[in-house]
Motif scaffolding. Structure first.
Motif, mmCIF file in Angstrom:
data_model
loop_
_atom_site.group_PDB
_atom_site.id
_atom_site.type_symbol
_atom_site.label_atom_id
_atom_site.label_comp_id
_atom_site.label_asym_id
_atom_site.label_seq_id
_atom_site.Cartn_x
_atom_site.Cartn_y
_atom_site.Cartn_z
ATOM 1 N N THR A 46 0.703 -1.205 -0.093
ATOM 2 C CA THR A 46 -0.018 -0.029 0.072
ATOM 3 C C THR A 46 0.972 1.298 0.074
ATOM 4 O O THR A 46 0.754 2.192 -0.802
ATOM 5 N N GLN A 47 2.085 1.256 0.773
ATOM 6 C CA GLN A 47 2.723 2.383 0.723
ATOM 7 C C GLN A 47 3.484 2.791 -0.729
ATOM 8 O O GLN A 47 4.209 3.773 -0.677
ATOM 9 N N THR A 48 3.682 1.873 -1.212
ATOM 10 C CA THR A 48 4.151 1.824 -2.721
ATOM 11 C C THR A 48 3.183 2.345 -3.781
ATOM 12 O O THR A 48 3.565 3.088 -4.572
ATOM 13 N N LEU A 49 1.905 1.817 -3.643
ATOM 14 C CA LEU A 49 1.085 2.019 -4.769
ATOM 15 C C LEU A 49 0.004 2.912 -4.245
ATOM 16 O O LEU A 49 -0.613 3.397 -5.217
ATOM 17 N N ALA A 50 -0.483 3.202 -2.881
ATOM 18 C CA ALA A 50 -1.497 3.740 -2.753
ATOM 19 C C ALA A 50 -1.237 5.299 -2.481
ATOM 20 O O ALA A 50 -0.311 5.558 -2.040
ATOM 21 N N LEU A 106 -4.947 4.031 -6.488
ATOM 22 C CA LEU A 106 -3.603 3.061 -6.655
ATOM 23 C C LEU A 106 -2.990 4.045 -7.654
ATOM 24 O O LEU A 106 -3.663 4.273 -8.801
ATOM 25 N N PRO A 131 8.130 2.008 2.836
ATOM 26 C CA PRO A 131 7.924 0.710 2.121
ATOM 27 C C PRO A 131 9.224 0.145 1.946
ATOM 28 O O PRO A 131 9.544 -1.262 2.064
ATOM 29 N N ILE A 143 -4.185 -4.277 -1.181
ATOM 30 C CA ILE A 143 -3.978 -3.430 -2.835
ATOM 31 C C ILE A 143 -5.644 -3.614 -3.186
ATOM 32 O O ILE A 143 -6.135 -2.624 -3.626
#
Lengths: 104, 254
Positions: free
Chosen positions: A53-57, A62, B172, B200
């Motif tokens: 989540t912290q990479t993509l959200a 997203l 991350p 996700i």
């Protein structure tokens, strides 16, 4: 700030309860295998969820941005067994450099 | 003053301390970044420092401020952190048999000292000095973690906008390093993949913070899907997870 402090107090109290249960209660007692196993796998599942989540959200959407490249570079460092602090610096620096170059 | 000097001299020759010190340095580096990121997520420097004193569990503190930084509620952050800390229940039970004849108050303090590093270093080595190694490593982590948090929290303000330096990607990246020991066996990998996919998948439809909590179900499903062949955790905290003395292990998670 007071909501944050309340959240921290919940986290602190719960964490201490988890930590102290063994030393206080266990005179020769052990946890059942399924409980130890669940605790293990819970850590893996949550850490992976945090990475994802912290990479993509971004809020509730997203997106693919400079963070993904930074985390991929960090993953490479993890794979090469780099020390923790090196992994973190590589992840942040890669992302920072991409942003400085104008890519978000 | 003289007794302080003598104490320092004696501990510098204590093998438990010489083992714990490099681990403490790694903890300090981690604490420094926690201090910076906690303030970036909206904690005051004082609250950030106090959080390291009262929680003393780095991974969960990172999770807490990570959820806040993503717009989640403090309660969602606390629940995420607590799920992450469930393993300390197992760690406490692993170290407990080695802390015999201790009084109640002593055991209450020992409970505070249960962190990844103290349990790993305590259990690595001859059986007659487990309690000593555990406590020396524990106090080393306490000192380094809290001190470094304060330094990062008060000093980090000098940095300015943290996103400019990619500090949001530091979260991350750090979690990935912490996760890596769990990826060496299949149940850990299955749990990790399920957790990531659940989080996700839920991100667009659930309030911030909730996807992380829901990822915990990934662990339950992984438990059903994979055979119970995790290495024993009686002697190795983290069940097969490389210990702090092992170069495979990344940093810490006090």
């Amino acid at each position: 700030m007071s909501a944050i402090v309340a959240g921290l107090v919940v986290l602190a109290a719960g964490t201490y309860a988890l930590k102290v249960a063994g030393p206080m209660l266990a005179a020769g007692r052990t946890l059942p295998p399924w409980a130890r196993r669940l605790a293990e796998l819970m850590t893996a599942a949550l850490l992976a969820a945090l990475v994802a989540t912290q990479t993509l959200a971004s809020g509730t959407t997203l997106i693919v941005d400079a963070r993904l490249v930074g985390v991929a570079a960090a993953g490479l460092a993890v794979w090469r067994r780099a020390p923790f602090i090196v992994v973190v610096v590589i992840g942040a620096a890669t992302t920072g450099v991409l942003r400085a170059a104008g890519w978000n | 003053m003289r007794s302080l000097y003598r104490t320092l001299w004696r501990s510098s020759r204590d093998p438990a301390f010489t083992k714990a010190f490099p681990v403490g340095v790694a903890v300090a580096a981690y604490g420094l970044s926690y201090g910076v990121l906690a303030v970036a997520a909206g904690l005051s420097p004082l609250v950030a420092t106090i959080s390291s004193i009262i929680v003393l569990a780095g991974g969960s503190q990172f999770a807490f401020v990570g959820v806040l930084a993503a717009g989640g509620s403090p309660l969602a952050g606390a629940i995420s952190g607590l799920l992450l800390n469930l393993r300390y229940l197992a760690f406490g039970f692993a170290i407990a048999p080695h802390l015999p004849h201790a009084r109640r108050r002593r055991r209450a303090i020992d409970g505070y000292l249960v962190v990844d590093e103290s349990v790993a270093l305590g259990l690595a080595g001859p059986n007659d000095a487990v309690a000593h190694r555990f406590r020396v490593a524990g106090w080393t982590v306490v000192t380094m973690w809290i001190g470094a948090t304060a330094l990062g929290a008060y000093g980090g303000q000098l940095i300015g906008d943290p996103e400019r330096f990619g500090l949001d990607a530091a979260f991350p990246a750090g979690f990935l390093a912490l996760l890596s020991p769990w990826l060496v066996h299949r149940p850990g990998r299955v749990a990790a993949v399920l957790g990531a996919v659940l989080a996700i998948g839920l991100t667009p439809v659930a309030p911030p913070g909730i996807p992380i909590i829901a990822a915990g179900f990934g662990a339950i499903v992984a438990m059903r899907l994979t055979p119970a062949n995790l290495p024993e955790v009686d002697d190795a905290p983290g069940g097969g997870e490389p210990t702090a003395g092992n170069p495979q292990r990344h940093g810490d998670d006090s």
